[in-house]
Structures are given as C-alpha cells and as structure tokens.
Design a protein around this motif. Structure first.
Motif, PDB file in Angstrom:
ATOM      1  N   VAL A  19      17.581 -17.213  15.662  1.00  0.00           N
ATOM      2  CA  VAL A  19      18.567 -18.285  15.476  1.00  0.00           C
ATOM      3  C   VAL A  19      19.738 -18.204  16.465  1.00  0.00           C
ATOM      4  O   VAL A  19      20.032 -19.197  17.150  1.00  0.00           O
ATOM      5  N   PRO A  20      20.450 -17.067  16.574  1.00  0.00           N
ATOM      6  CA  PRO A  20      21.579 -17.050  17.532  1.00  0.00           C
ATOM      7  C   PRO A  20      21.146 -17.376  18.968  1.00  0.00           C
ATOM      8  O   PRO A  20      21.790 -18.192  19.652  1.00  0.00           O
ATOM      9  N   PHE A  21      20.051 -16.741  19.418  1.00  0.00           N
ATOM     10  CA  PHE A  21      19.592 -17.004  20.782  1.00  0.00           C
ATOM     11  C   PHE A  21      19.057 -18.428  20.907  1.00  0.00           C
ATOM     12  O   PHE A  21      19.238 -19.086  21.949  1.00  0.00           O
ATOM     13  N   GLY A  22      18.428 -18.931  19.865  1.00  0.00           N
ATOM     14  CA  GLY A  22      17.935 -20.298  19.881  1.00  0.00           C
ATOM     15  C   GLY A  22      19.061 -21.313  19.999  1.00  0.00           C
ATOM     16  O   GLY A  22      18.950 -22.312  20.732  1.00  0.00           O
ATOM     17  N   ILE A  23      20.165 -21.080  19.271  1.00  0.00           N
ATOM     18  CA  ILE A  23      21.324 -21.975  19.379  1.00  0.00           C
ATOM     19  C   ILE A  23      21.886 -21.944  20.809  1.00  0.00           C
ATOM     20  O   ILE A  23      22.283 -22.991  21.362  1.00  0.00           O
ATOM     21  N   TYR A  24      21.899 -20.760  21.387  1.00  0.00           N
ATOM     22  CA  TYR A  24      22.369 -20.632  22.782  1.00  0.00           C
ATOM     23  C   TYR A  24      21.501 -21.471  23.720  1.00  0.00           C
ATOM     24  O   TYR A  24      22.020 -22.185  24.594  1.00  0.00           O
ATOM     25  N   TYR A  76      24.890 -37.410  18.430  1.00  0.00           N
ATOM     26  CA  TYR A  76      25.302 -36.306  19.303  1.00  0.00           C
ATOM     27  C   TYR A  76      24.172 -35.371  19.723  1.00  0.00           C
ATOM     28  O   TYR A  76      24.372 -34.508  20.580  1.00  0.00           O
ATOM     29  N   GLY A  77      23.004 -35.475  19.120  1.00  0.00           N
ATOM     30  CA  GLY A  77      21.892 -34.656  19.571  1.00  0.00           C
ATOM     31  C   GLY A  77      21.573 -33.466  18.675  1.00  0.00           C
ATOM     32  O   GLY A  77      22.138 -33.291  17.592  1.00  0.00           O
ATOM     33  N   ILE A  78      20.669 -32.619  19.188  1.00  0.00           N
ATOM     34  CA  ILE A  78      20.108 -31.524  18.377  1.00  0.00           C
ATOM     35  C   ILE A  78      21.171 -30.501  17.983  1.00  0.00           C
ATOM     36  O   ILE A  78      21.245 -30.080  16.830  1.00  0.00           O
ATOM     37  N   LEU A  79      22.019 -30.071  18.936  1.00  0.00           N
ATOM     38  CA  LEU A  79      22.975 -29.000  18.664  1.00  0.00           C
ATOM     39  C   LEU A  79      23.931 -29.381  17.541  1.00  0.00           C
ATOM     40  O   LEU A  79      24.165 -28.583  16.622  1.00  0.00           O
TER      41      LEU A  79
END
Length: 567
Positions: A19-24, A76-79
């Motif tokens: 999750v953390p790396f995926g959000i990055y 605003y998109g995926i993020l």
C-alpha cells in the motif's frame, strides 16, 4: 473471517509492502487533476458522514460511500479517490468494533480497497475517460463502468479470499445482491454530485449531501425498530419455550444456550444467591460449559455483587468502566459487560452476567430484552419447582413416603428399556408381603397397622439405600427394583431383609382398649424374587413371577420365607 496468527502476520506484511509504495507509484504515474481544496474537503467530510451513518437492512451493514468516492474519482483521479476511501476506513473500523485481535480485518480492507481503486481507475482510463469532463454522455458511461467494475472486483477478491482460506465460496451471495442494490441507489447520486458540483459549486453538497444523510438516518431508524421488534419476537418465543420445559435443569440449559446464540457475547454466567452465599450456578465460555467455583467474598465485592445489591440492569461498554470491580470469573480480555438481576416474586435471586471481548458490543435495548428474558427465566424455574413438587407428591405414597405404584410402573418400564439397551446386565425384582397383617389390624387397630407400614417402609428403604427403588405396591405389599443384581444376589439381599424384619421390634398403640397404651410386637414377611432376563424379558411378567414365587414358594410354604421364581 477467522484465521491463524501466521495469516494475520502475513496480511500486515502484505499491506506494508504494497500500500505505501503503491500510493507512491499512483502519485507519480496515475492521471490526476489539480485539487480544489475547498471542494475536496467537502467531499471528504461527506464521505466520512456517509460512512459514520451506514444502512442496516435485513442484518446487512451497507457503507454507501461509493457515491462520494465516485464523484472524487471523476473529478480528481485515482489518488484522490484512493485517499478518501482509506480515510473512510476510520469510521468503518469503529462500526466493526475493531480491537487488537481483529485489527487485521481493517488492514486487509485497506489493502483490498487500494487494489480496487487502482484497478477501477486504471480500467476507466484505459477505455478513454478524461478527468473533469462535463460531457454528460461520457460521465454516465464511464461513471457506470467504474461503479460496476468496483462491485464485481470487490466480490471477486472476496471469492478468492474464501477459496484460499479453505471455505466453500459462492459469488452470488446475499451480500452481492445488497451491494448491487446499493449501486443502483448510489450511482445516480454520485453522477449528480459530480455534475452539480462542477456547475454550481459547493452548494451541491447541501442539495444532495443533506438529503442523502437524512434518508440514511430515516432508514437506520426504521431498521433499528425492525431489529428491536425481531428481537422482542424472539424473546417472546423464547419465553414460551422455557415455559414448556418441565425441569429446572432443562430451563437453565436452554436459557444459557439461547442467550449465547441471541446476543454477541463470548461468555455468560448465572450467579445465584443461595443461603446468603454467591455461587456460579452455570457458566459458558466460548460456547463451552464450565464448572467454576469462587469464594462468596470475591463475588460479593465485584460488579456481580454490586448488581445484585442495586437490583437494576447495568451496561458497561469497555473494560475501564468495570475493571475496579472485576469479578473473579471474568477474563482480562473482556471489554463489554452486562449485569442483569434475576427477580422472582419481587425478590432478587441472582444476576446474569454477559461479556464480550469487543467494546460497545451490546446495545441499550438489548439490556432491556435480557432483563425481560431473566423475568421469563425466573418464572419458568419457579413453575418447574411447583411441577416437580406436584409430580413428586403424585408419585409418593402419602402414608409411607416411599414411591407408589404409579412411579413403580414407570420405573419398571425404564429399567427394562435400559436392560434391553445393554445398560444393565440384569434386573431383579423383590416382592414383600407382611405376614398376617389383617390380624394386626384386627388386634391393634388400623392406626397401629399404619404405624407398622410406615416403620416397615423405613427399614427396607434404609437397607436398600441407593442400590434400588423401593415402592409400595398396595396394601401391605412392597416391591424393590434392583438393577444389575443377579438372582443369587437379590435372593441373599431378600434373606437379609427377612431376618432384619423378623428381629426388629415394632411399637404399636393399643387404641382399641379403653385406656391407650403401647406394646412391642414382632412381625414377619414373605418374599418372592424374580430376575430378568433369566425369568422374563417383559416388565409385568417379571412382577407377576415375583408375586407367584411369594405366594406359592413362601406363603403356602409356611410364611416368613424367601422364594425365587422357578420356571
């Protein structure tokens, strides 16, 4: 889902690595629009409010936050959508009563929602969606694609999880159809929120957000009332079922078992107050019955003793509220506790203590229902006592206080059934008759005859003890049932009884004379013995065989004898 500690550890590791790396990665590579913070904050607040007030329908909890996250993604998109969904897990964790033991569920949900957010957004972009478009046709098409894929992918992941954990998975479950119903309801709201916010600004939140929250609250109120009514109906049925039970043990077993099934508890205890002492009458922990023994003083100074003294139901939502008055039987991992007094005839007989490892596990209305069930319980136990006493009285000879023919007939059938099932090796029957009892009545009066019958019954009852059943057959005849006694053993016992009677002085009152006085007399008894399966495999035949042996082998042979039945 109930999984091993190793699986829980793997979930935490998977989340940390993904999750953390995926959000990055999403932040750097996924398409996005510049966030308008006043609008975005409104969306976050609306998403949190929607999650705080979920729907409860037919036992299913529905968090209909997708209508807000859909508007966030379209704008605003995926993020942005991913972050809002992760924030909404906070109130979801509260509703799931998350603690240290089940925190892995929220971590797993975070991982799963991350995957779904990335997958749905990526698919919509792949098919050509442009963030922030106001072309109504495109908004309708891509918004629908996004929402449908969201539901399908969610249940695909659930299906995979069930398969991996070794369960029998089904895709089209009740939850799937409820989620589909939620999609049909929220999709128009989400599309309308996106379009309206872009045309009129933050006023869209008041025009759509407030009505949606109000509808949610109204549905919740209706659902809560339906749940209360359903629980009250169960309580009523439960009360009727308890009233039909005939023994106190049956009532206690049924009460504690049904309470455990009706309410979200991990342990239950019936604390009785008997002869000035508190004791654990019944306990169930994690579905298993337990035998618990604690001192009166330890229970007296705990919440159980305090609940008994106050005489009112008490609800504790977390451990810190009751830890200072912790009863010795509650384990240290319990959180929510209910203590409900058990009243009978306006007097408290004890308390019922229910406990759960989750905080806020019990609702206030459940406390009232359990209080009602405790009243049913107390009344049913009292009724069972009256019935038991009435049955016992109807099965006892009023004069001698031993069992009568009614009970003998029932016990003989039960013993023969056990013999047929192999629970007994043999069953012997002794029939005894007081010799020349009519002469006693004629000489000393019926009152003296009754005294002899009482003393005779007492002697043979004390001699037999718990080894058999002693009953008055009628008049001066008595019967003894002896499970697992062979004919030789029964005959030896009968001879022992004959000698005991022969050598026992009986005191009678000479109430036929002008002046009342007492006299010591001696009596004898004739006895017949029969045994099953040697002599018969039918109860009444066994009785008739002993009777035949008594009259032919003992009475006609001169009385004061023991005779066995001979085919």
């Amino acid at each position: 889902m109930d999984i091993s500690d190793k699986a829980k550890k793997n979930i935490y590791i998977l989340w940390i690595l993904t999750v953390p790396f995926g959000i990055y990665l999403v932040y750097h590579f996924a398409s996005s629009r510049q966030i308008e913070w006043d609008t975005f904050i409104f969306l976050i607040v609306l998403g949190l409010l929607t999650t705080i007030f979920p729907f409860f329908i037919s036992g299913t909890t529905m968090f209909l936050v997708q209508w807000v996250t859909l508007a966030v993604y379209l704008n605003y998109g995926i993020l942005a959508e991913l972050l809002v969904m992760q924030l909404c897990l906070i109130p979801i964790a509260y509703h799931m009563k998350t603690n240290k033991e089940n925190a892995y569920r929220i971590v797993y949900s975070s991982f799963m929602f991350f995957l779904i957010s990335v997958a749905c957004g990526s698919i919509a972009h792949f098919f050509g969606y442009n963030l922030g478009t106001l072309v109504v046709k495109e908004v309708l098409i891509f918004g629908s694609i996004y929402s449908i894929i969201y539901i399908l992918l969610n249940h695909v992941l659930l299906f995979i999880r069930e398969s991996v954990t070794g369960k029998n998975p089904r895709f089209f479950t009740k939850d799937f159809f409820w989620d589909l119903a939620g999609l049909i309801m929220t999709l128009p709201f989400g599309l309308s929120l996106y379009l309206l916010e872009n045309y009129i600004g933050t006023s869209a939140f008041w025009l759509l957000g407030i009505p949606f929250i109000m509808i949610t609250l109204l549905v919740r109120l209706y659902s809560d009332s339906e749940k209360v009514n359903a629980d009250l109906n169960k309580a009523s049925e439960f009360g009727h079922e308890m009233a039909e039970r005939m023994t106190g043990k049956e009532i206690i077993d049924m009460f504690i078992g049904r309470i455990a099934n009706m309410f979200p508890m991990d342990s239950a205890y019936i604390v009785d107050y008997f002869k000035g002492q508190f004791l654990i009458l019944r306990a169930i922990e994690d579905g298993e019955n337990k035998e618990l023994h604690f001192s009166h003083e330890d229970i007296k100074d705990s919440l159980a003793g305090i609940g008994y003294e106050k005489g009112v139901p008490i609800l504790y939502n977390k451990q810190s509220e009751w830890l200072h008055i912790k009863p010795p039987f509650l384990t240290s991992d319990m959180q929510s506790v209910m203590c409900v007094p058990i009243y009978r005839n306006q007097k408290i007989e004890g308390v019922l203590v229910l406990a759960s490892r989750n905080k806020h596990a019990f609702e206030a209305y459940q406390l009232k229902i359990i209080h009602l069930l405790c009243s049913y319980f107390a009344v049913s136990v009292e009724k069972a006592k009256y019935v038991s006493n009435a049955v016992a009285k109807s099965e006892r000879c009023e004069l001698t206080k031993i069992y009568n023919y009614r009970y003998l007939d029932k016990q003989l059938r039960n013993d023969m059934d056990r013999l047929a099932l192999g629970q007994y090796n043999s069953l012997s029957l002794i029939m005894m008759d007081i010799d020349k009892f009519k002469v006693v009545n004629d000489s000393y009066g019926h009152h003296s005859g009754n005294i002899i019958l009482q003393d005779f019954a007492k002697i043979i009852s004390e001699e037999i003890g718990l080894n058999g059943t002693v009953a008055r057959y009628g008049g001066e005849e008595f019967v003894i049932l002896l499970p697992n006694y062979s004919k030789i053993e029964a005959k030896n016992l009968a001879e022992q009884l004959r000698r005991k009677i022969e050598n026992t002085p009986f005191i009678v009152q000479l109430d036929l004379d002008e002046v009342a006085s007492e006299e010591i007399i001696f009596i004898t008894t004739s006895i017949g013995v029969s045994t099953s399966p040697d002599d018969s495999d039918e109860g009444m035949s066994l009785l008739r065989n002993a009777d035949r042996a008594l009259y032919i082998g003992a009475k006609q042979a001169g009385r004061n004898k023991v005779a066995e039945y001979v085919k």
